[in-house]
Design a protein around this motif. Structure first.
Motif, PDB file in Angstrom:
ATOM      1  N   SER A   1       0.864  -1.252   0.182  1.00  0.00           N
ATOM      2  CA  SER A   1      -0.066   0.080   0.184  1.00  0.00           C
ATOM      3  C   SER A   1       0.784   1.200  -0.089  1.00  0.00           C
ATOM      4  O   SER A   1       1.932   1.333   0.838  1.00  0.00           O
TER       5      SER A   1
ATOM      6  N   ALA B   1      -6.938   2.975  -5.954  1.00  0.00           N
ATOM      7  CA  ALA B   1      -7.864   1.464  -6.376  1.00  0.00           C
ATOM      8  C   ALA B   1      -7.298   0.528  -5.112  1.00  0.00           C
ATOM      9  O   ALA B   1      -6.737  -0.806  -5.919  1.00  0.00           O
ATOM     10  N   THR B   2      -7.148   0.862  -4.028  1.00  0.00           N
ATOM     11  CA  THR B   2      -6.323  -0.309  -3.153  1.00  0.00           C
ATOM     12  C   THR B   2      -7.256  -0.568  -1.886  1.00  0.00           C
ATOM     13  O   THR B   2      -8.042  -0.005  -1.803  1.00  0.00           O
ATOM     14  N   ALA B   3      -6.822  -1.633  -1.085  1.00  0.00           N
ATOM     15  CA  ALA B   3      -7.372  -2.089  -0.097  1.00  0.00           C
ATOM     16  C   ALA B   3      -7.940  -0.750   1.000  1.00  0.00           C
ATOM     17  O   ALA B   3      -9.038  -0.591   1.670  1.00  0.00           O
TER      18      ALA B   3
ATOM     19  N   THR C   1     -11.435   1.996  -1.720  1.00  0.00           N
ATOM     20  CA  THR C   1     -12.261   0.692  -1.490  1.00  0.00           C
ATOM     21  C   THR C   1     -12.620   0.468  -0.321  1.00  0.00           C
ATOM     22  O   THR C   1     -13.677   0.007   0.346  1.00  0.00           O
ATOM     23  N   ALA C   2     -11.843   1.475   0.852  1.00  0.00           N
ATOM     24  CA  ALA C   2     -12.145   0.922   2.096  1.00  0.00           C
ATOM     25  C   ALA C   2     -13.243   2.214   2.705  1.00  0.00           C
ATOM     26  O   ALA C   2     -13.982   1.998   3.674  1.00  0.00           O
ATOM     27  N   CYS C   3     -13.695   3.270   1.774  1.00  0.00           N
ATOM     28  CA  CYS C   3     -14.735   3.874   2.161  1.00  0.00           C
ATOM     29  C   CYS C   3     -16.149   2.902   2.135  1.00  0.00           C
ATOM     30  O   CYS C   3     -16.388   2.460   1.112  1.00  0.00           O
ATOM     31  N   GLN C   4     -16.816   3.521   3.096  1.00  0.00           N
ATOM     32  CA  GLN C   4     -18.061   2.527   3.428  1.00  0.00           C
ATOM     33  C   GLN C   4     -19.230   3.524   2.972  1.00  0.00           C
ATOM     34  O   GLN C   4     -20.480   2.853   3.465  1.00  0.00           O
TER      35      GLN C   4
ATOM     36  N   THR D   1     -15.389   6.143  -6.436  1.00  0.00           N
ATOM     37  CA  THR D   1     -15.675   4.717  -6.431  1.00  0.00           C
ATOM     38  C   THR D   1     -16.096   4.209  -7.761  1.00  0.00           C
ATOM     39  O   THR D   1     -15.807   3.194  -8.305  1.00  0.00           O
TER      40      THR D   1
ATOM     41  N   VAL E   1     -13.373   4.357 -10.328  1.00  0.00           N
ATOM     42  CA  VAL E   1     -12.460   3.404 -10.104  1.00  0.00           C
ATOM     43  C   VAL E   1     -13.195   1.999 -10.779  1.00  0.00           C
ATOM     44  O   VAL E   1     -12.262   1.159 -11.455  1.00  0.00           O
ATOM     45  N   LYS E   2     -14.223   1.864 -10.216  1.00  0.00           N
ATOM     46  CA  LYS E   2     -14.795   0.498 -11.038  1.00  0.00           C
ATOM     47  C   LYS E   2     -15.002   0.693 -12.558  1.00  0.00           C
ATOM     48  O   LYS E   2     -14.577  -0.610 -13.305  1.00  0.00           O
TER      49      LYS E   2
ATOM     50  N   GLN F   1     -11.689  -0.348 -13.834  1.00  0.00           N
ATOM     51  CA  GLN F   1     -11.226  -1.764 -13.520  1.00  0.00           C
ATOM     52  C   GLN F   1     -11.954  -2.662 -14.550  1.00  0.00           C
ATOM     53  O   GLN F   1     -11.575  -3.804 -14.867  1.00  0.00           O
TER      54      GLN F   1
END
Length: 320
Positions: A43, A279-281, A285-288, A311, A314-315, A318
């Motif tokens: 990261s 685009a990492t964990a 991606t960690a946003c809820q 979000t 990024v999707k 990918q």
């Protein structure tokens, strides 16, 4: 405005304080965690080294002052520091909601000291309206100026006393009293390279001359990022975020807003690179999608909506 508001308000400023203790001269033989010294691999946002928690004394202290209508909480803290307790530590600069340096938690809500009005946060309580002798055994240290002692029983001179609770901004290591360490947040912003990345080619006109308007934008293009450029990196969005905790599990909305500002800039040519970087964990991606980050932004940025837009982008990248 009521007559009481004109004369003033007896206010109890209840501050969560922290006094660090000097570091030991000799290094500790054993780390608090066997994994504390390991870097977080995979990261770009994690700390390269462990951040040891600062040792010190936590306590809560009350200050009783008379505030006037229209005063800010920052005004109250300055009065306390100048006239009552010079040891109180807090951070501020411009005092007008522009620099973002005085972010704290007031009555559980992350906000700026300089924009928080006393009358908006003063919560009158029956236990405090009995004067200086109330709450003598509640475990809090009391600091009361002589002027307040003399007038504490005079209910006609000021409104009923209320309590304003002030704590350091959540999610950040506390250095002293209300001063927190924002280095991690600033480093994460820097890692996302918050500057314009153009292709470096000079635009030319049809007759071969250098085009002086090579970066000319349409109004709708400017509108996409103009508000985002007003971010003052105060950290309020991160203090409001239930996921952010110093950036160890989530880079945080402040860095992502800085990234979004250039992703939405039509002059920038590194959109895919910027999206790939988050685009990492522990990136976007960690946003809820709790959207708590949007509630108290002093610059009016809908941070939660920007997180959602990132979000989706990024999707889309990918899924190409």
């Amino acid at each position: 405005m009521s007559e009481n508001a004109v004369h003033g308000m007896n206010v109890t400023i209840r501050i969560q304080r922290f006094t660090p203790v000097p570091e030991r001269e000799h290094a500790r033989r054993h780390s608090s965690s066997p994994f504390g010294g390991k870097a977080r691999g995979g990261s770009p946002f994690g700390s390269s080294s462990s951040r040891r928690r600062i040792r010190g004394k936590h306590f809560t202290q009350d200050y009783h002052i008379e505030a006037r209508a229209g005063q800010t909480v920052l005004d109250c803290l300055l009065e306390i520091k100048r006239n009552i307790d010079p040891t109180l530590a807090f951070r501020y600069s411009c005092g007008h909601g522009i620099c973002g340096s005085d972010a704290v938690s007031i009555n559980g809500t992350p906000t700026l000291l300089c924009t928080a009005k006393v009358e908006d946060y003063n919560n009158p309580t029956s236990s405090q309206s009995n004067g200086a002798n109330s709450s003598t055994n509640d475990g809090f240290r009391k600091t009361t100026p002589a002027a307040y002692e003399a007038d504490a029983g005079n209910s006609d001179s000021a409104a009923a006393s209320g309590i304003i609770e002030i704590a350091p901004l959540p999610g950040f290591p506390v250095l002293r009293d209300l001063i927190v360490d924002i280095d991690q947040m600033m480093n994460q912003i820097r890692k996302l390279e918050p500057y314009l990345k153009a292709d470096g080619k000079l635009a030319t006109t049809t007759d071969g001359q250098i085009d002086m308007f090579e970066y000319l934008q349409k109004p709708e293009e400017l509108k996409r990022y103009e508000l985002l450029s007003n971010c003052i990196s105060c950290g309020i969005c991160e203090g409001s975020c239930p996921v952010y905790a110093g950036g160890e599990a989530f880079i945080g909305p402040a860095a992502l807003i800085a990234d979004s500002r250039f992703i939405n800039d039509s002059r920038d040519n590194a959109t895919d690179q910027r999206l790939d970087a988050i685009a990492t964990a522990d990136g976007i991606t960690a946003c809820q999608s709790v959207r708590a980050c949007s509630r108290e932004c002093p610059r009016g940025i809908d941070v939660g909506e920007e997180m959602w837009q990132l979000t989706e982008r990024v999707k889309s990248l990918q899924n190409r």
